[in-house]
Design a protein around this motif. Structure first.
Motif, PDB file in Angstrom:
ATOM      1  N   ASP A  99     -20.911  29.652 -53.595  1.00 21.03           N
ATOM      2  CA  ASP A  99     -22.112  30.434 -53.352  1.00 21.03           C
ATOM      3  C   ASP A  99     -22.788  30.710 -54.692  1.00 21.03           C
ATOM      4  OD1 ASP A  99     -21.509  30.500 -50.656  1.00 21.03           O
ATOM      5  OD2 ASP A  99     -20.496  32.428 -50.773  1.00 21.03           O
ATOM      6  N   ALA A 126     -30.022  25.917 -53.001  1.00 23.52           N
ATOM      7  CA  ALA A 126     -29.195  25.623 -51.825  1.00 23.52           C
ATOM      8  C   ALA A 126     -29.095  24.125 -51.566  1.00 23.52           C
ATOM      9  CB  ALA A 126     -29.751  26.331 -50.596  1.00 23.52           C
ATOM     10  N   ASP A 133     -24.216  28.222 -50.263  1.00 27.28           N
ATOM     11  CA  ASP A 133     -25.268  29.189 -49.964  1.00 27.28           C
ATOM     12  C   ASP A 133     -25.897  29.627 -51.274  1.00 27.28           C
ATOM     13  OD1 ASP A 133     -26.857  30.814 -48.353  1.00 27.28           O
ATOM     14  OD2 ASP A 133     -25.495  32.512 -48.522  1.00 27.28           O
TER      15      ASP A 133
END
Length: 160
Positions: A99, A126, A133
């Motif tokens: 992430d 992304a 994410d």
């Protein structure tokens, strides 16, 4: 001439594992000496060993470098310099879950792209292969100033 032709046509027999002679462990020499029994599973420990995987994220990781490279492809619409060298990006973090968090600012709160730029950055980050994410955190403190630009950006704008 026939005898030399016969010798070149003859190939030596191939060695096969099944042909190997295993020594009797009671009469064999101690391990390490010539004629010692050979453990057929001598590679078992080597093949079973797991290598320590490098951390996916963190400072200096390959994934973080890929995110920074993607940010360098986004240009400020009013200034012909990418947002990373312009000094708008305050931080890029990639955790072990892949992430990404980008902390950034804009040149001014009244910037014409204040609403669209963070969304564009989030989409671009992304789309980096390996990123699960992306999140963009827009901050105003500390405020942006020309001193935050890289030397490349200053050179591009004729400020050096």
């Amino acid at each position: 001439m026939d005898s030399s032709a016969d010798q070149t046509d003859m190939k030596p027999p191939r060695a096969r594992v099944s042909d190997a002679i295993d020594n009797d462990t009671e009469t064999a020499a101690p391990t390490g000496e010539a004629g010692a029994p050979r453990n057929r599973d001598y590679l078992e420990g080597f093949l079973a060993a797991k290598t320590g995987e490098a951390a996916v994220g963190g400072d200096g990781s390959e994934l973080q470098a890929d995110v920074i490279a993607a940010l360098r492809e986004i240009f400020d619409p009013e200034i012909p310099v990418n947002i990373y060298d312009l000094g708008l990006i305050y931080g890029v973090e990639v955790d072990d879950n892949r992430d990404a968090t980008v902390t950034m600012t804009l040149t001014t709160p009244h910037c014409p792209v204040a609403e669209s730029m963070p969304g564009e950055i989030e989409l671009r980050v992304a789309s980096v292969p390996g990123i699960r994410d992306a999140e963009v955190v827009l901050v105003w403190d500390p405020p942006w100033g020309p001193h935050k630009m890289s030397d490349d950006a200053r050179l591009e704008l004729g400020m050096l």
